[in-house]
Design a protein around this motif. Sequence first.
Motif, PDB file in Angstrom:
ATOM      1  N   ALA A 110      -2.705  -4.167  -4.664  1.00 55.28           N
ATOM      2  CA  ALA A 110      -1.017  -3.824  -4.122  1.00 55.28           C
ATOM      3  C   ALA A 110      -0.326  -5.132  -3.535  1.00 55.28           C
ATOM      4  CB  ALA A 110      -1.245  -3.155  -3.051  1.00 55.28           C
ATOM      5  N   PRO A 111       0.624  -5.014  -3.494  1.00 51.47           N
ATOM      6  CA  PRO A 111       1.783  -6.696  -2.506  1.00 51.47           C
ATOM      7  C   PRO A 111       0.737  -6.129  -1.081  1.00 51.47           C
ATOM      8  CG  PRO A 111       2.957  -4.173  -2.951  1.00 51.47           C
ATOM      9  CD  PRO A 111       1.310  -4.146  -3.857  1.00 51.47           C
ATOM     10  N   ARG A 112       1.653  -7.329  -0.528  1.00 50.13           N
ATOM     11  CA  ARG A 112       1.428  -7.147   0.471  1.00 50.13           C
ATOM     12  C   ARG A 112       2.705  -7.758   1.330  1.00 50.13           C
ATOM     13  NH1 ARG A 112      -2.183 -11.373   2.841  1.00 50.13           N
ATOM     14  NH2 ARG A 112      -2.253 -12.090   0.771  1.00 50.13           N
ATOM     15  N   PHE A 113       2.274  -7.029   3.496  1.00 47.94           N
ATOM     16  CA  PHE A 113       3.158  -6.459   4.255  1.00 47.94           C
ATOM     17  C   PHE A 113       3.098  -7.680   5.035  1.00 47.94           C
ATOM     18  CE2 PHE A 113       3.667  -3.480   0.646  1.00 47.94           C
ATOM     19  CZ  PHE A 113       5.015  -3.739   0.335  1.00 47.94           C
ATOM     20  N   ASP A 114       4.462  -7.997   5.740  1.00 48.01           N
ATOM     21  CA  ASP A 114       4.406  -8.395   7.408  1.00 48.01           C
ATOM     22  C   ASP A 114       3.926  -7.075   7.956  1.00 48.01           C
ATOM     23  OD1 ASP A 114       6.700  -8.260   7.265  1.00 48.01           O
ATOM     24  OD2 ASP A 114       7.166 -10.410   7.371  1.00 48.01           O
ATOM     25  N   ASP A 115       4.357  -6.990   9.109  1.00 48.95           N
ATOM     26  CA  ASP A 115       4.627  -6.004  10.438  1.00 48.95           C
ATOM     27  C   ASP A 115       6.005  -5.571   9.877  1.00 48.95           C
ATOM     28  OD1 ASP A 115       1.932  -6.301  11.052  1.00 48.95           O
ATOM     29  OD2 ASP A 115       1.433  -7.694  12.750  1.00 48.95           O
ATOM     30  N   ALA A 116       6.620  -6.548   9.673  1.00 49.99           N
ATOM     31  CA  ALA A 116       7.702  -5.570   9.463  1.00 49.99           C
ATOM     32  C   ALA A 116       8.353  -5.347   8.389  1.00 49.99           C
ATOM     33  CB  ALA A 116       8.926  -7.329   9.934  1.00 49.99           C
ATOM     34  N   GLY A 117       7.063  -5.508   7.587  1.00 52.57           N
ATOM     35  CA  GLY A 117       7.689  -4.407   6.333  1.00 52.57           C
ATOM     36  C   GLY A 117       7.648  -5.691   5.004  1.00 52.57           C
ATOM     37  N   ASN A 118       8.623  -6.423   5.537  1.00 50.42           N
ATOM     38  CA  ASN A 118       8.368  -8.076   4.692  1.00 50.42           C
ATOM     39  C   ASN A 118       7.449  -8.733   3.455  1.00 50.42           C
ATOM     40  OD1 ASN A 118      11.549  -8.387   5.458  1.00 50.42           O
ATOM     41  ND2 ASN A 118       9.986  -9.344   6.797  1.00 50.42           N
ATOM     42  N   VAL A 119       7.853  -8.245   2.149  1.00 53.03           N
ATOM     43  CA  VAL A 119       6.591  -8.667   1.153  1.00 53.03           C
ATOM     44  C   VAL A 119       6.550 -10.173   1.079  1.00 53.03           C
ATOM     45  CG1 VAL A 119       6.251  -8.617  -1.102  1.00 53.03           C
ATOM     46  CG2 VAL A 119       7.202  -7.026  -0.692  1.00 53.03           C
ATOM     47  N   ILE A 120       5.068 -10.235   1.780  1.00 52.96           N
ATOM     48  CA  ILE A 120       4.824 -11.839   1.748  1.00 52.96           C
ATOM     49  C   ILE A 120       3.198 -11.810   0.672  1.00 52.96           C
ATOM     50  CG2 ILE A 120       4.871 -11.343   4.200  1.00 52.96           C
ATOM     51  CD1 ILE A 120       1.642 -11.095   4.534  1.00 52.96           C
ATOM     52  N   ALA A 121       2.933 -10.919   0.368  1.00 54.19           N
ATOM     53  CA  ALA A 121       2.313 -11.369  -1.755  1.00 54.19           C
ATOM     54  C   ALA A 121       2.151  -9.895  -2.338  1.00 54.19           C
ATOM     55  CB  ALA A 121       0.812 -11.563  -1.389  1.00 54.19           C
ATOM     56  N   ASN A 122       3.400 -10.654  -3.935  1.00 51.88           N
ATOM     57  CA  ASN A 122       3.552  -9.949  -4.571  1.00 51.88           C
ATOM     58  C   ASN A 122       2.268  -9.697  -4.943  1.00 51.88           C
ATOM     59  OD1 ASN A 122       6.064 -10.180  -4.340  1.00 51.88           O
ATOM     60  ND2 ASN A 122       6.410 -12.147  -5.753  1.00 51.88           N
TER      61      ASN A 122
ATOM     62  N   LYS B 262       2.705  -0.072  -0.613  1.00 47.72           N
ATOM     63  CA  LYS B 262       1.309  -0.318   0.030  1.00 47.72           C
ATOM     64  C   LYS B 262       0.842   0.444  -0.929  1.00 47.72           C
ATOM     65  CE  LYS B 262       2.112  -1.650   4.987  1.00 47.72           C
ATOM     66  NZ  LYS B 262       1.900  -1.103   5.909  1.00 47.72           N
ATOM     67  N   THR B 263       1.310   1.311  -1.090  1.00 47.94           N
ATOM     68  CA  THR B 263       0.672   2.475  -2.126  1.00 47.94           C
ATOM     69  C   THR B 263       1.751   2.919  -3.305  1.00 47.94           C
ATOM     70  OG1 THR B 263       0.768   4.347  -0.427  1.00 47.94           O
ATOM     71  CG2 THR B 263      -1.480   2.946  -0.718  1.00 47.94           C
ATOM     72  N   GLY B 264       1.094   4.133  -4.283  1.00 50.82           N
ATOM     73  CA  GLY B 264       1.303   4.649  -4.930  1.00 50.82           C
ATOM     74  C   GLY B 264       0.844   5.761  -6.414  1.00 50.82           C
ATOM     75  N   PRO B 265       1.534   6.267  -6.621  1.00 48.90           N
ATOM     76  CA  PRO B 265       0.709   7.438  -7.835  1.00 48.90           C
ATOM     77  C   PRO B 265       0.761   6.146  -9.451  1.00 48.90           C
ATOM     78  CG  PRO B 265       3.204   7.380  -7.774  1.00 48.90           C
ATOM     79  CD  PRO B 265       2.865   6.694  -6.605  1.00 48.90           C
ATOM     80  N   ILE B 266      -0.359   6.478  -9.929  1.00 45.78           N
ATOM     81  CA  ILE B 266      -0.071   6.303 -11.327  1.00 45.78           C
ATOM     82  C   ILE B 266       0.803   6.831 -12.510  1.00 45.78           C
ATOM     83  CG2 ILE B 266      -1.450   5.948 -13.773  1.00 45.78           C
ATOM     84  CD1 ILE B 266      -2.271   3.880 -11.186  1.00 45.78           C
ATOM     85  N   LEU B 267       1.834   6.147 -12.527  1.00 42.32           N
ATOM     86  CA  LEU B 267       3.145   7.323 -13.584  1.00 42.32           C
ATOM     87  C   LEU B 267       3.432   7.692 -15.152  1.00 42.32           C
ATOM     88  CD1 LEU B 267       6.579   8.155 -13.112  1.00 42.32           C
ATOM     89  CD2 LEU B 267       6.651   6.635 -14.754  1.00 42.32           C
ATOM     90  N   LEU B 268       2.938   8.052 -16.180  1.00 42.43           N
ATOM     91  CA  LEU B 268       3.213   7.538 -16.851  1.00 42.43           C
ATOM     92  C   LEU B 268       3.831   8.482 -17.664  1.00 42.43           C
ATOM     93  CD1 LEU B 268      -0.933   9.635 -18.134  1.00 42.43           C
ATOM     94  CD2 LEU B 268      -0.118   7.186 -18.229  1.00 42.43           C
TER      95      LEU B 268
END
Length: 226
Positions: free
Chosen positions: A157-169, A201-207
Amino acid sequence: MWRRVSVAVLLVAVTGACFAQERPVKPPRGAIVLFDGKDLSKWVSRDGRSPARWEMTSDGAMQVKAGTGDIMTRDEFGSFQLHIEFNIPAMPQASGQGRGNSGVYLHGLYEIQVLDSYQNETYAKGGCAAIYGIKDPDKNVARPPGQWQTYDITFIAPRFDDAGNVIANPRVTLRWNGVLVHDNVEIPHITAGGIDSKMRKTGPILLQDHGNPVKYRNVWIRPLKD
Ligand code: MG
């Protein structure tokens, strides 16, 4: 003598390969079974509430029922290992993106394409096992329509900083029919048709319901620590 031995070896190899594709892979310890051939209880429609309306087949699969829409897991996951098997119908009259199209969306946002790529040309980054619009698989190991195929996916999963910005795709590794075709590939953006406009941060598996009667079976997931 040697000829007889090599024929025997070949026979064993061919038989083994046939079994490998026909026999569902057993879920490992710690895996959550998302579909075991009995019901769609772990799945809902794309709105997140109404029941999944795909069909159950007599061979223990779930099948896209055209027009009923995408389905996705009730639960959400962060990083995970996902096993899923799919079977694309023969659609000789169709071509390109119209032949056996579906898709596995990680976090509901990043499509690993499902398509008949056995003898079917399409545009770059749009064939089976492509991270749609981002990267083709390193090899085309498509099986003919009507045969079961497997995806073994490791998704970070991507990682975010405390402000919610993506810091790792997010990153993905994919074994398609047992062959490594994406090795820890960075996913720089969400792909078309996702459930949200930004990474989460999280999500479902979608088909995906792309109008073609693709079947899925033996779906399990093992959450990974971030
Ligand atoms: Mg698709």
